[in-house]
Write a protein that holds these residues in place. Structure first.
Motif, short mmCIF file in Angstrom:
data_model
loop_
_atom_site.label_atom_id
_atom_site.label_comp_id
_atom_site.label_asym_id
_atom_site.label_seq_id
_atom_site.Cartn_x
_atom_site.Cartn_y
_atom_site.Cartn_z
N VAL A 74 20.13 39.62 44.98
CA VAL A 74 21.36 39.87 44.23
C VAL A 74 21.51 38.74 43.22
CG1 VAL A 74 23.87 40.11 44.37
CG2 VAL A 74 22.41 41.07 46.17
N THR A 75 21.44 39.09 41.93
CA THR A 75 21.49 38.06 40.88
C THR A 75 22.88 37.89 40.29
OG1 THR A 75 20.82 39.66 39.19
CG2 THR A 75 19.07 38.42 40.30
N SER A 76 23.74 38.90 40.42
CA SER A 76 25.12 38.71 39.94
C SER A 76 26.03 39.74 40.58
CB SER A 76 25.22 38.83 38.42
OG SER A 76 24.96 40.15 37.98
N VAL A 77 27.25 39.32 40.84
CA VAL A 77 28.32 40.19 41.32
C VAL A 77 29.52 39.93 40.42
CG1 VAL A 77 29.85 40.76 43.23
CG2 VAL A 77 27.49 40.09 43.71
N THR A 78 29.95 40.95 39.70
CA THR A 78 30.98 40.77 38.67
C THR A 78 32.11 41.74 38.89
OG1 THR A 78 29.23 40.17 37.08
CG2 THR A 78 31.43 40.69 36.19
N ALA A 79 33.33 41.21 38.92
CA ALA A 79 34.53 42.05 38.95
C ALA A 79 34.85 42.47 37.53
CB ALA A 79 35.70 41.30 39.57
N GLU A 80 34.90 43.79 37.26
CA GLU A 80 35.08 44.27 35.89
C GLU A 80 36.54 44.50 35.54
OE1 GLU A 80 32.18 47.57 35.71
OE2 GLU A 80 30.94 46.15 34.59
N TYR A 81 37.39 44.68 36.53
CA TYR A 81 38.84 44.71 36.28
C TYR A 81 39.57 44.48 37.56
CZ TYR A 81 39.13 49.51 38.14
OH TYR A 81 39.07 50.63 38.93
#
Length: 335
Positions: A328-335
């Protein structure tokens, strides 16, 4: 989560599980995939190819394993033999049959008793699975509560017997009505392996010391993240993405995530044809999207070649390149 020192179930250093542990192989994204399970109570003996080798006495028993494989394979459903700890060889009377339909959000299961396992080949299993997926228990079945299936299939791989049996015994001492020994679950090198149904989640490298944490988690509607290999209904990259998101967001509630979809990215960052393997040392990248804790999330997973030299995937096998890793290279909350 690895074998606990002093637990009596530490892998032998030269076994497939010992070599995997020494190489630092991670658990995330290693669960064998399935759309469902058919679980048949059978005390054994279990051969190396369990459905081919098992003897099913009574009417309809001749060739039953092959006939069920022919029915279930197009449906993506995995048949397993299960038994209680200490069960005698043979098929009990009556015998328990469990049917589980899986989805990205979990699963639904049903259970019934039969006089002869040969009856199962005459059922409309596709219709029963569709009924379960709609959230309804098929006629003639009862709802299936949480069950723990520990792989103890020693004839398939010695690690499963040596590491699985103590775990199955410990689970039996804790929740006897919900514990079964199971035939091959996949991933001998990650023993002891446990499948929890109807959730359809797979754990690896569990020891007897982990039993309280495992049962308390599932009794509370949660997952034991540190030992989780993945959700069987999802392809391996998405299994790893779910675990990565849960760890990043601090979410262990079983039903807290909704899988929205995924795509593989090519070298230019554009969608590529769907696949989940790693060829000739290539790195593939998957982007999956989820909803959790009231937010939308994007998770990026690289599927990369395994580390270290060749080693056997199963005890006694010839060494092969190590299995791909899911990073897992990134975990991003988009809103």
């Amino acid at each position: 989560m690895a074998a606990t020192p002093g637990s009596g179930v530490t892998p032998f250093p030269d076994s497939c599980s010992g070599l995997s542990l020494a190489a630092g192989e991670t658990l995330a994204g290693t669960a064998s995939t399935a759309t469902g399970y058919l679980l048949l109570e059978h005390g054994g003996p279990w051969g190396a190819k369990v459905m081919r080798d098992a003897v099913f006495p009574g009417p309809g028993g001749d060739g039953l394993g092959g006939r069920l494989q022919a029915i279930l394979t197009p449906l993506g459903v995995t048949p397993l033999l299960v038994r209680r700890c200490g069960a005698r060889h043979g098929v009990p009377y009556p015998a328990t049959v469990m049917l589980v339909a899986l989805g990205a959000a979990g699963g639904h299961g049903a259970v019934r008793q039969v006089t002869h396992l040969g009856e199962v080949a005459g059922w409309d299993l596709a219709a029963a699975l569709a009924t379960l997926r709609a959230g309804t228990v098929p006629d003639g079945w009862e709802p299936l509560g949480t069950q723990y299936l520990v792989c103890t299939h020693a004839r398939r791989d010695p690690c499963c017997g040596r590491l699985g049996r103590p775990l199955a015994a410990a689970l039996t001492a804790s929740v006897p009505d919900r514990t079964w020994e199971a035939s091959h679950l996949g991933g001998h090198r990650l023993a002891a392996n446990t499948l929890v149904v109807p959730d359809g989640v797979v754990y690896g490298r569990l020891t007897p010391a982990d039993v309280p944490s495992l049962t308390e988690a599932h009794d509370g509607g949660r997952l034991l993240l540190g030992a989780l290999r993945g959700r069987a209904a999802l392809p391996p990259p998405h299994q790893a993405a779910e675990i990565g998101l849960r760890l990043a967001a601090g979410v262990d509630a079983a039903g807290a995530l909704t899988f929205l979809g995924a795509e593989e990215l090519g070298a230019t960052g554009t969608p590529a044809p769907e696949r989940t393997d790693v060829d000739d040392g290539a790195i593939t990248t998957w982007v999956s999207r989820w909803e959790a804790v009231g937010r939308s999330w994007k998770v990026v997973v690289d599927v990369v070649p395994g580390t270290g030299g060749p080693r056997p995937a199963s005890c006694g096998d010839e060494p092969v390149p190590p299995a791909a890793r899911h990073e897992v290279t990134s975990v991003t909350a988009e809103y």
